[in-house]
Design a protein around this motif. Structure first.
Motif, PDB file in Angstrom:
ATOM      1  N   SER A  53     -16.583  -5.088  48.117  1.00  0.00           N
ATOM      2  CA  SER A  53     -15.461  -4.243  47.449  1.00  0.00           C
ATOM      3  C   SER A  53     -14.197  -4.825  47.784  1.00  0.00           C
ATOM      4  O   SER A  53     -13.054  -4.873  47.042  1.00  0.00           O
ATOM      5  CB  SER A  53     -15.504  -2.770  47.732  1.00  0.00           C
ATOM      6  N   LYS A  54     -13.944  -5.073  48.949  1.00  0.00           N
ATOM      7  CA  LYS A  54     -12.603  -5.752  49.479  1.00  0.00           C
ATOM      8  C   LYS A  54     -12.300  -7.054  48.660  1.00  0.00           C
ATOM      9  O   LYS A  54     -11.069  -7.562  48.319  1.00  0.00           O
ATOM     10  CB  LYS A  54     -12.516  -5.810  51.163  1.00  0.00           C
ATOM     11  N   ASN A  55     -13.456  -7.874  48.612  1.00  0.00           N
ATOM     12  CA  ASN A  55     -13.316  -9.112  48.173  1.00  0.00           C
ATOM     13  C   ASN A  55     -12.966  -8.814  46.703  1.00  0.00           C
ATOM     14  O   ASN A  55     -11.922  -9.762  46.004  1.00  0.00           O
ATOM     15  CB  ASN A  55     -14.515  -9.879  48.086  1.00  0.00           C
ATOM     16  N   GLU A  56     -13.656  -7.995  46.047  1.00  0.00           N
ATOM     17  CA  GLU A  56     -13.106  -7.847  44.542  1.00  0.00           C
ATOM     18  C   GLU A  56     -11.851  -7.475  44.338  1.00  0.00           C
ATOM     19  O   GLU A  56     -10.940  -7.769  43.567  1.00  0.00           O
ATOM     20  CB  GLU A  56     -14.180  -6.546  43.882  1.00  0.00           C
ATOM     21  N   ARG A  57     -11.199  -6.535  45.232  1.00  0.00           N
ATOM     22  CA  ARG A  57      -9.702  -6.130  45.488  1.00  0.00           C
ATOM     23  C   ARG A  57      -8.922  -7.035  45.562  1.00  0.00           C
ATOM     24  O   ARG A  57      -7.784  -7.451  44.907  1.00  0.00           O
ATOM     25  CB  ARG A  57      -9.590  -4.965  46.203  1.00  0.00           C
ATOM     26  N   LEU A  58      -9.208  -8.148  46.533  1.00  0.00           N
ATOM     27  CA  LEU A  58      -8.266  -9.089  46.841  1.00  0.00           C
ATOM     28  C   LEU A  58      -8.396 -10.066  45.676  1.00  0.00           C
ATOM     29  O   LEU A  58      -7.116 -10.741  45.318  1.00  0.00           O
ATOM     30  CB  LEU A  58      -9.030 -10.097  48.000  1.00  0.00           C
ATOM     31  N   MET A  59      -9.594 -10.384  44.924  1.00  0.00           N
ATOM     32  CA  MET A  59      -9.458 -11.248  43.583  1.00  0.00           C
ATOM     33  C   MET A  59      -8.674 -10.512  42.675  1.00  0.00           C
ATOM     34  O   MET A  59      -7.678 -11.216  41.857  1.00  0.00           O
ATOM     35  CB  MET A  59     -10.572 -11.393  43.151  1.00  0.00           C
ATOM     36  N   ALA A  60      -8.676  -9.010  42.307  1.00  0.00           N
ATOM     37  CA  ALA A  60      -8.035  -8.395  41.459  1.00  0.00           C
ATOM     38  C   ALA A  60      -6.257  -8.625  41.664  1.00  0.00           C
ATOM     39  O   ALA A  60      -5.445  -8.582  40.985  1.00  0.00           O
ATOM     40  CB  ALA A  60      -8.477  -7.036  41.436  1.00  0.00           C
ATOM     41  N   ASP A  61      -5.980  -8.662  43.095  1.00  0.00           N
ATOM     42  CA  ASP A  61      -4.594  -8.640  43.451  1.00  0.00           C
ATOM     43  C   ASP A  61      -4.050  -9.903  43.226  1.00  0.00           C
ATOM     44  O   ASP A  61      -2.908 -10.143  43.528  1.00  0.00           O
ATOM     45  CB  ASP A  61      -4.407  -7.915  44.880  1.00  0.00           C
ATOM     46  N   THR A  62      -4.889 -11.100  43.199  1.00  0.00           N
ATOM     47  CA  THR A  62      -4.293 -12.560  43.043  1.00  0.00           C
ATOM     48  C   THR A  62      -3.733 -12.830  41.669  1.00  0.00           C
ATOM     49  O   THR A  62      -4.404 -12.840  40.990  1.00  0.00           O
ATOM     50  CB  THR A  62      -5.456 -13.208  43.625  1.00  0.00           C
ATOM     51  N   PRO A  63      -2.412 -13.248  41.746  1.00  0.00           N
ATOM     52  CA  PRO A  63      -1.985 -13.475  40.542  1.00  0.00           C
ATOM     53  C   PRO A  63      -2.618 -14.667  39.761  1.00  0.00           C
ATOM     54  O   PRO A  63      -3.110 -15.351  40.453  1.00  0.00           O
ATOM     55  CB  PRO A  63      -0.352 -14.104  40.784  1.00  0.00           C
ATOM     56  N   PRO A  64      -2.788 -14.752  38.548  1.00  0.00           N
ATOM     57  CA  PRO A  64      -3.407 -15.649  37.737  1.00  0.00           C
ATOM     58  C   PRO A  64      -3.228 -16.999  38.124  1.00  0.00           C
ATOM     59  O   PRO A  64      -4.005 -18.041  38.292  1.00  0.00           O
ATOM     60  CB  PRO A  64      -3.379 -15.325  36.258  1.00  0.00           C
ATOM     61  N   GLU A  65      -1.981 -17.265  38.423  1.00  0.00           N
ATOM     62  CA  GLU A  65      -1.353 -18.603  38.583  1.00  0.00           C
ATOM     63  C   GLU A  65      -1.823 -19.336  39.883  1.00  0.00           C
ATOM     64  O   GLU A  65      -1.496 -20.276  40.161  1.00  0.00           O
ATOM     65  CB  GLU A  65       0.155 -18.782  38.203  1.00  0.00           C
ATOM     66  N   LEU A  66      -2.206 -18.341  40.872  1.00  0.00           N
ATOM     67  CA  LEU A  66      -2.579 -18.715  42.221  1.00  0.00           C
ATOM     68  C   LEU A  66      -4.057 -18.378  42.211  1.00  0.00           C
ATOM     69  O   LEU A  66      -4.741 -19.295  43.301  1.00  0.00           O
ATOM     70  CB  LEU A  66      -2.009 -17.656  43.301  1.00  0.00           C
ATOM     71  N   ALA A  67      -4.835 -18.031  41.372  1.00  0.00           N
ATOM     72  CA  ALA A  67      -6.324 -17.708  41.573  1.00  0.00           C
ATOM     73  C   ALA A  67      -7.168 -19.099  41.649  1.00  0.00           C
ATOM     74  O   ALA A  67      -8.169 -18.967  42.476  1.00  0.00           O
ATOM     75  CB  ALA A  67      -6.814 -16.836  40.497  1.00  0.00           C
ATOM     76  N   ASP A  68      -6.540 -20.307  41.250  1.00  0.00           N
ATOM     77  CA  ASP A  68      -7.526 -21.267  41.165  1.00  0.00           C
ATOM     78  C   ASP A  68      -7.433 -21.890  42.619  1.00  0.00           C
ATOM     79  O   ASP A  68      -8.175 -22.863  43.069  1.00  0.00           O
ATOM     80  CB  ASP A  68      -7.233 -22.558  40.247  1.00  0.00           C
TER      81      ASP A  68
END
Length: 262
Positions: A53-68
């Motif tokens: 659940s924390k991993n999912e929250r981290l991914m959700a909070d990561t701006p799209p331009e940084l997610a890669d």
């Protein structure tokens, strides 16, 4: 979190450009914001955390331009062979530049109530995982003549808390390793420092039965009369991983609002 990350991005952009970072406990209370700020600073972050659940929250909070540049690794650090295999995969084609040994478990009860299995488990997560991660990264850091290792210790080493014996023991081990590694690795351009967070309002505080009383206890001990925030830790991590901190090693830096001034 996205707004706070955007606010700091203009000042930290490029500090870690091209750097590959391994961060254990990366999705937790203090890790979450630091991961976002390292991404904003240009790093590729291998974020190890077992909490889905924390991993999912981290991914959700990561701006799209940084997610890669966010590489989530969901695994249990008690599985040493699996951790070694994953690290071998991560370092196969390129070295790690930064290792942050942050993951920890935090049981609380009188020492005599711990079984030996429970004591070993704390050491396994809080110390042995750090040994494995650092060992996996060392050869690459040595070959390139540059590296940063950060161990997260604790204000509890000052002796002001009870019922935390295995946790305090593990943090003492990390402090000793910080100094030993700093001495041994410095000739290769690798620094090793520790960060000792004070009493931050994270999940670890849930062990306290009186939250308001504990908050008062914290503020009474601090020189700075506010609670610490994850950004306070992130700012320290970013400095210690930068080129500007290349002459600082073997130190245990308290980020605690002036609680401990030794």
């Amino acid at each position: 979190m996205k707004r706070e990350t955007a606010m700091v991005a203009s000042t930290i952009q490029g500090i870690l450009a091209g750097r590959r970072v391994l961060y254990t406990g990366a999705a937790g209370g203090l890790g979450h914001q630091t991961t976002l700020e390292m991404l904003a600073a240009g790093a590729e972050v291998f974020a190890i955390d077992r909490d889905h659940s924390k991993n999912e929250r981290l991914m959700a909070d990561t701006p799209p331009e940084l997610a890669d540049r966010l590489r989530l690794v969901e695994m249990d650090l008690t599985d040493g062979p699996a951790l070694e295999a994953k690290l071998a995969e991560i370092t196969q084609n390129a070295p790690l530049d930064v290792v942050i040994n942050n993951a920890a478990i935090y049981p609380s009860k009188p020492f005599e109530d711990y079984s030996m299995e429970e004591l070993r488990l704390v050491h396994q997560v809080n110390v042995e995982a750090a040994l494995i991660c650092t060992k996996a990264a060392l050869a690459g850091m040595r070959d390139q003549g540059w590296g940063r290792i950060i161990n997260v210790t604790s204000i509890t080493l000052t002796g002001g808390w009870e019922n935390l014996a295995p946790y305090v023991q593990s943090k003492g081990s990390l402090l000793g390793l910080t100094r030993a590694w700093a001495r041994e690795f410095g000739k290769w351009g690798i620094t090793c420092n520790a960060i000792a967070p004070g009493a931050f309002p994270t999940d670890a505080e849930r062990i306290h039965p009186d939250p308001e009383g504990y908050k008062k206890f914290v503020l009474d001990h601090q020189a700075v009369k506010r609670r610490g925030t994850p950004h306070d830790i992130a700012a320290t991590v970013l400095f210690l991983t930068s080129d500007g901190a290349g002459f600082i090693t073997g130190q245990n830096i308290a980020v605690d609002g002036g609680w401990n001034m030794s």
